[in-house]
Write a protein that holds these residues in place. Structure first.
Motif, mmCIF file in Angstrom:
data_model
loop_
_atom_site.group_PDB
_atom_site.id
_atom_site.type_symbol
_atom_site.label_atom_id
_atom_site.label_comp_id
_atom_site.label_asym_id
_atom_site.label_seq_id
_atom_site.Cartn_x
_atom_site.Cartn_y
_atom_site.Cartn_z
ATOM 1 N N MET A 1 0.843 -1.170 0.000
ATOM 2 C CA MET A 1 0.000 0.000 0.000
ATOM 3 C C MET A 1 0.890 1.235 0.000
ATOM 4 S SD MET A 1 -2.917 1.521 2.618
ATOM 5 C CE MET A 1 -2.956 0.094 3.589
ATOM 6 N N LYS A 2 0.526 2.218 -0.779
ATOM 7 C CA LYS A 2 1.303 3.447 -0.846
ATOM 8 C C LYS A 2 0.918 4.375 0.293
ATOM 9 C CE LYS A 2 2.301 3.085 -5.638
ATOM 10 N NZ LYS A 2 2.760 3.802 -6.783
ATOM 11 N N THR A 3 1.882 5.179 0.717
ATOM 12 C CA THR A 3 1.696 6.088 1.843
ATOM 13 C C THR A 3 1.633 7.525 1.348
ATOM 14 O OG1 THR A 3 2.972 4.590 3.231
ATOM 15 C CG2 THR A 3 2.689 6.841 4.023
ATOM 16 N N PRO A 4 0.573 8.249 1.656
ATOM 17 C CA PRO A 4 0.522 9.662 1.272
ATOM 18 C C PRO A 4 1.466 10.484 2.151
ATOM 19 C CG PRO A 4 -1.452 9.064 2.488
ATOM 20 C CD PRO A 4 -0.650 7.810 2.316
ATOM 21 N N ILE A 5 2.099 11.490 1.540
ATOM 22 C CA ILE A 5 2.980 12.391 2.292
ATOM 23 C C ILE A 5 2.698 13.828 1.862
ATOM 24 C CG2 ILE A 5 4.804 10.666 2.561
ATOM 25 C CD1 ILE A 5 6.364 12.186 0.374
ATOM 26 N N ALA A 6 3.091 14.755 2.698
ATOM 27 C CA ALA A 6 2.976 16.178 2.373
ATOM 28 C C ALA A 6 4.388 16.721 2.172
ATOM 29 C CB ALA A 6 2.273 16.922 3.492
ATOM 30 N N LEU A 7 4.579 17.489 1.113
ATOM 31 C CA LEU A 7 5.889 18.071 0.809
ATOM 32 C C LEU A 7 5.754 19.575 0.603
ATOM 33 C CD1 LEU A 7 7.073 15.605 -1.979
ATOM 34 C CD2 LEU A 7 7.862 15.656 0.378
ATOM 35 N N ARG A 8 6.819 20.275 0.924
ATOM 36 C CA ARG A 8 6.891 21.695 0.588
ATOM 37 C C ARG A 8 7.888 21.795 -0.563
ATOM 38 N NH1 ARG A 8 4.632 24.586 4.923
ATOM 39 N NH2 ARG A 8 4.639 23.389 6.844
ATOM 40 N N LEU A 28 1.542 13.584 -11.777
ATOM 41 C CA LEU A 28 2.632 14.212 -11.023
ATOM 42 C C LEU A 28 3.206 13.219 -10.020
ATOM 43 C CD1 LEU A 28 4.351 16.676 -10.307
ATOM 44 C CD2 LEU A 28 2.504 17.385 -8.756
ATOM 45 N N THR A 29 2.332 12.477 -9.350
ATOM 46 C CA THR A 29 2.790 11.481 -8.374
ATOM 47 C C THR A 29 3.684 10.441 -9.032
ATOM 48 O OG1 THR A 29 0.843 11.788 -6.989
ATOM 49 C CG2 THR A 29 2.016 9.691 -6.758
#
Length: 65
Positions: A1-8, A28-29
């Motif tokens: 399962m893929k893990t969502p992340i937040a990036l700046r 984009l992902t």
């Protein structure tokens, strides 16, 4: 399962990444994940080889049903 992340990410870098993804007909992902995989393969070839060996072994292993 893929893990969502937040990036700046710098807006100019993000715009360039979106354009590259569009030109490659990717999300984009997918573009970012592919770029990361390529860079990891350059920096850590032993890790990539080990992961590929594990994946190959799991495909070759017969399943019990």
């Amino acid at each position: 399962m893929k893990t969502p992340i937040a990036l700046r990410i710098d807006p100019e870098v993000l715009a360039a990444a979106r354009e590259c993804a569009r030109q490659d007909n990717r999300t984009l992902t997918n573009f970012i994940e592919t770029a990361l995989r390529q860079r990891i393969a350059e920096v850590m070839p032993a890790l990539v080889a080990r992961e590929q060996d594990c994946a190959q072994q799991s495909r070759e292993r017969p399943r019990d049903f």
